[in-house]
Design an enzyme around this catalytic site. Sequence first.
Site, mmCIF file in Angstrom:
data_model
loop_
_atom_site.group_PDB
_atom_site.id
_atom_site.type_symbol
_atom_site.label_atom_id
_atom_site.label_comp_id
_atom_site.label_asym_id
_atom_site.label_seq_id
_atom_site.Cartn_x
_atom_site.Cartn_y
_atom_site.Cartn_z
ATOM 1 N N TYR A 72 0.852 -1.200 0.000
ATOM 2 C CA TYR A 72 0.000 0.000 0.000
ATOM 3 C C TYR A 72 0.887 1.249 0.000
ATOM 4 C CZ TYR A 72 -2.844 3.731 2.083
ATOM 5 O OH TYR A 72 -3.450 4.936 2.355
ATOM 6 N N LYS A 102 1.509 4.160 -2.791
ATOM 7 C CA LYS A 102 1.095 5.543 -2.472
ATOM 8 C C LYS A 102 2.255 6.505 -2.766
ATOM 9 C CE LYS A 102 -2.396 6.867 -0.773
ATOM 10 N NZ LYS A 102 -3.687 7.272 -1.420
HETATM 11 N N1 LIG Z 1 -8.152 5.880 6.222
HETATM 12 C C1 LIG Z 1 -6.970 6.406 6.583
HETATM 13 O O1 LIG Z 1 -6.567 6.388 7.747
HETATM 14 C C2 LIG Z 1 -6.124 7.062 5.543
HETATM 15 C C3 LIG Z 1 -6.477 7.075 4.201
HETATM 16 N N2 LIG Z 1 -5.696 7.711 3.277
HETATM 17 C C4 LIG Z 1 -6.110 7.767 1.880
HETATM 18 O O2 LIG Z 1 -7.391 8.365 1.808
HETATM 19 C C5 LIG Z 1 -8.105 7.902 0.673
HETATM 20 C C6 LIG Z 1 -9.498 7.496 1.086
HETATM 21 O O3 LIG Z 1 -9.411 6.432 2.023
HETATM 22 P P1 LIG Z 1 -10.684 5.874 2.773
HETATM 23 O O4 LIG Z 1 -11.839 6.774 2.561
HETATM 24 O O5 LIG Z 1 -10.234 5.539 4.138
HETATM 25 O O6 LIG Z 1 -10.903 4.502 1.980
HETATM 26 P P2 LIG Z 1 -12.256 3.806 1.476
HETATM 27 O O7 LIG Z 1 -11.897 2.389 1.183
HETATM 28 O O8 LIG Z 1 -13.378 4.058 2.387
HETATM 29 O O9 LIG Z 1 -12.539 4.559 0.105
HETATM 30 C C7 LIG Z 1 -11.853 4.315 -1.075
HETATM 31 C C8 LIG Z 1 -12.843 4.339 -2.224
HETATM 32 O O10 LIG Z 1 -12.123 4.105 -3.440
HETATM 33 C C9 LIG Z 1 -12.922 3.301 -4.267
HETATM 34 N N3 LIG Z 1 -12.094 2.595 -5.249
HETATM 35 C C10 LIG Z 1 -11.167 1.644 -4.989
HETATM 36 N N4 LIG Z 1 -10.658 1.189 -6.140
HETATM 37 C C11 LIG Z 1 -11.252 1.886 -7.151
HETATM 38 C C12 LIG Z 1 -11.137 1.863 -8.570
HETATM 39 N N5 LIG Z 1 -10.343 1.005 -9.196
HETATM 40 N N6 LIG Z 1 -11.903 2.712 -9.291
HETATM 41 C C13 LIG Z 1 -12.751 3.579 -8.669
HETATM 42 N N7 LIG Z 1 -12.910 3.627 -7.330
HETATM 43 C C14 LIG Z 1 -12.165 2.793 -6.582
HETATM 44 C C15 LIG Z 1 -13.614 2.335 -3.311
HETATM 45 O O11 LIG Z 1 -14.768 1.746 -3.887
HETATM 46 C C16 LIG Z 1 -13.916 3.241 -2.136
HETATM 47 O O12 LIG Z 1 -15.218 3.797 -2.239
HETATM 48 C C17 LIG Z 1 -7.230 6.798 0.073
HETATM 49 O O13 LIG Z 1 -6.506 7.322 -1.013
HETATM 50 C C18 LIG Z 1 -6.274 6.421 1.190
HETATM 51 O O14 LIG Z 1 -5.058 5.962 0.669
HETATM 52 C C19 LIG Z 1 -4.573 8.364 3.644
HETATM 53 C C20 LIG Z 1 -4.175 8.394 4.952
HETATM 54 C C21 LIG Z 1 -4.903 7.737 6.002
HETATM 55 C C1 LIG Z 2 -4.936 -4.409 16.044
HETATM 56 C C2 LIG Z 2 -4.390 -3.166 16.664
HETATM 57 C C3 LIG Z 2 -2.923 -3.286 16.971
HETATM 58 C C4 LIG Z 2 -4.580 -1.911 15.847
HETATM 59 C C5 LIG Z 2 -6.042 -1.601 15.512
HETATM 60 C C6 LIG Z 2 -6.187 -0.246 14.869
HETATM 61 C C7 LIG Z 2 -5.624 -0.194 13.453
HETATM 62 C C8 LIG Z 2 -6.557 -0.956 12.543
HETATM 63 C C9 LIG Z 2 -5.427 1.270 12.998
HETATM 64 C C10 LIG Z 2 -4.469 2.028 13.904
HETATM 65 C C11 LIG Z 2 -3.694 3.008 13.037
HETATM 66 C C12 LIG Z 2 -4.436 2.969 11.721
HETATM 67 C C13 LIG Z 2 -3.809 3.509 10.481
HETATM 68 C C14 LIG Z 2 -4.200 3.016 9.233
HETATM 69 C C15 LIG Z 2 -5.198 1.908 9.124
HETATM 70 C C16 LIG Z 2 -5.862 1.486 10.436
HETATM 71 C C17 LIG Z 2 -4.866 1.513 11.587
HETATM 72 C C18 LIG Z 2 -3.709 0.559 11.313
HETATM 73 C C19 LIG Z 2 -3.526 3.476 7.962
HETATM 74 C C20 LIG Z 2 -2.518 2.383 7.588
HETATM 75 C C21 LIG Z 2 -4.528 3.647 6.812
HETATM 76 C C22 LIG Z 2 -3.891 4.094 5.545
HETATM 77 C C23 LIG Z 2 -2.824 5.112 5.682
HETATM 78 O O1 LIG Z 2 -2.508 5.776 4.715
HETATM 79 C C24 LIG Z 2 -2.081 5.247 6.936
HETATM 80 C C25 LIG Z 2 -2.883 4.861 8.149
HETATM 81 C C26 LIG Z 2 -2.048 4.930 9.423
HETATM 82 C C27 LIG Z 2 -2.841 4.625 10.639
#
Ligand SMILES: NC(=O)C1=CN([C@@H]2O[C@H](COP(=O)(O)OP(=O)(O)OC[C@H]3O[C@@H](n4cnc5c(N)ncnc54)[C@H](O)[C@@H]3O)[C@@H](O)[C@H]2O)C=CC1
Ligand SMILES: CC(C)CCC[C@@H](C)[C@H]1CC[C@H]2C3=C(CC[C@]12C)[C@@]1(C)CCC(=O)C[C@@H]1CC3
Length: 345
Positions: free
Chosen positions: A144, A148
């Site tokens: 991942y 990214k």
């Molecule tokens: N959740 C987190 O803690 C973090 C997320 N991000 C980034 O934020 C963005 C959004 O993440 P979330 O909302 O958490 O994920 P999410 O999984 O809820 O949303 C991602 C969306 O992308 C869509 N998708 C995936 N593959 C696709 C494709 N081939 N064509 C069109 N749509 C597609 C999925 O259907 C989904 O609706 C991502 O780029 C992720 O890398 C960055 C830092 C932390």
């Molecule tokens: C099982 C436990 C040790 C941890 C449970 C919580 C975790 C699922 C989350 C804690 C920090 C989170 C995190 C992400 C995903 C969910 C956690 C690992 C990311 C990897 C999501 C995508 C990113 O770009 C970075 C995020 C960092 C923190």
Amino acid sequence: MATRVRPSSKRCAVIGGSGFLGRHLVEKLLDRGYSVCVFDIRQSYELPGVTFHQGDLCDKQALLSAMKDVSLVFHCASPAPASDDRGLFERVNIQGTRTVIEACVEAGVQKLVLTSSASVVFEGTDIKNGREDLPYAKKPIDYYTETKIVQEKLVLEACDKEKGFLTVAIRPHGIFGPRDPQLVPILVDAARRGKMKFIIGDGTNLVDFTFVENVVHGHILAAERLRPDSPICGKSYHITNDEPVRFWDFMSEVLVGLGYAAPRYHLPYTLVYGLALLLWLLALILRPLVSFKPTFTPMRVALAGTHHYYSCDRAKQDLGYKPVVGLKDGIARTVQSYPHLRQGA
Ligand SMILES: NC(=O)C1=CN([C@@H]2O[C@H](COP(=O)(O)OP(=O)(O)OC[C@H]3O[C@@H](n4cnc5c(N)ncnc54)[C@H](O)[C@@H]3O)[C@@H](O)[C@H]2O)C=CC1
Ligand SMILES: CC(C)CCC[C@@H](C)[C@H]1CC[C@H]2C3=C(CC[C@]12C)[C@@]1(C)CCC(=O)C[C@@H]1CC3
């Protein structure tokens, strides 16, 4: 002679708009008077003012039809980190992002805002108040993160003032909030299986968690400030709650808020990391025969046992960013939004 209609600056597309962050972003854009086109492989809701284009972002023709009359594109689609599928990450995050850029240029889109991740600099060792000029991870901790990094480079390098195509990358960290499909559900699942009794390491490591509305705020500020004369073109910006917290205090607050016990017993970090690595390798080798997904992946263990918090100074200075929801309030709103994940529900 046919005249080209200049796209309205209030019409935008959100690629990945059916996801957790994407949907929060769409809702805020509507509040601010934008009309929004969602492009996603799935449609997860309906809202007045939103048109849905269901398709794969690797399909340029499908993207082009969603980008008609659009001047601003947000790209926040990605496969979930938990899928750990190298081929899928490369196809969607790398080839797909190339396709998104090509489609934007062809469609005359003026601005592209990418959701990157602060993890692009994380290698599994401590990061304290990391700034955007830290080098990209040389040994990214999972596929991942690896993809990214490439994705962010592609988008930032595509920024071209002469061609009138401007790009910026937002790097959030640990997004949480209502409807998050990852953090809280994975945590609760681990608690229900009795796996959240232990603290990995001494429990003092500081980490950023970012309430989803702050991440949305950062994206919209970046989009609205992205102009040929602004310093933000082709740059990346950390967006966090700007309130580093102990990883295990954050987890405990969410768990206790949902009626589960907080982790109490300590395990040495290197032992758990070694075991997680072993399990990951085993899962990889056995994949053709049996499929199992370990809860404690090397990435999760590294995130749970090291410091990783980032400076938002650049976003404060260039974007005028300031978190709009504090950590305490964000946690309370998140806990309240998951009645179905409460202990005993
Ligand atoms: N959740 C987190 O803690 C973090 C997320 N991000 C980034 O934020 C963005 C959004 O993440 P979330 O909302 O958490 O994920 P999410 O999984 O809820 O949303 C991602 C969306 O992308 C869509 N998708 C995936 N593959 C696709 C494709 N081939 N064509 C069109 N749509 C597609 C999925 O259907 C989904 O609706 C991502 O780029 C992720 O890398 C960055 C830092 C932390
Ligand atoms: C099982 C436990 C040790 C941890 C449970 C919580 C975790 C699922 C989350 C804690 C920090 C989170 C995190 C992400 C995903 C969910 C956690 C690992 C990311 C990897 C999501 C995508 C990113 O770009 C970075 C995020 C960092 C923190």
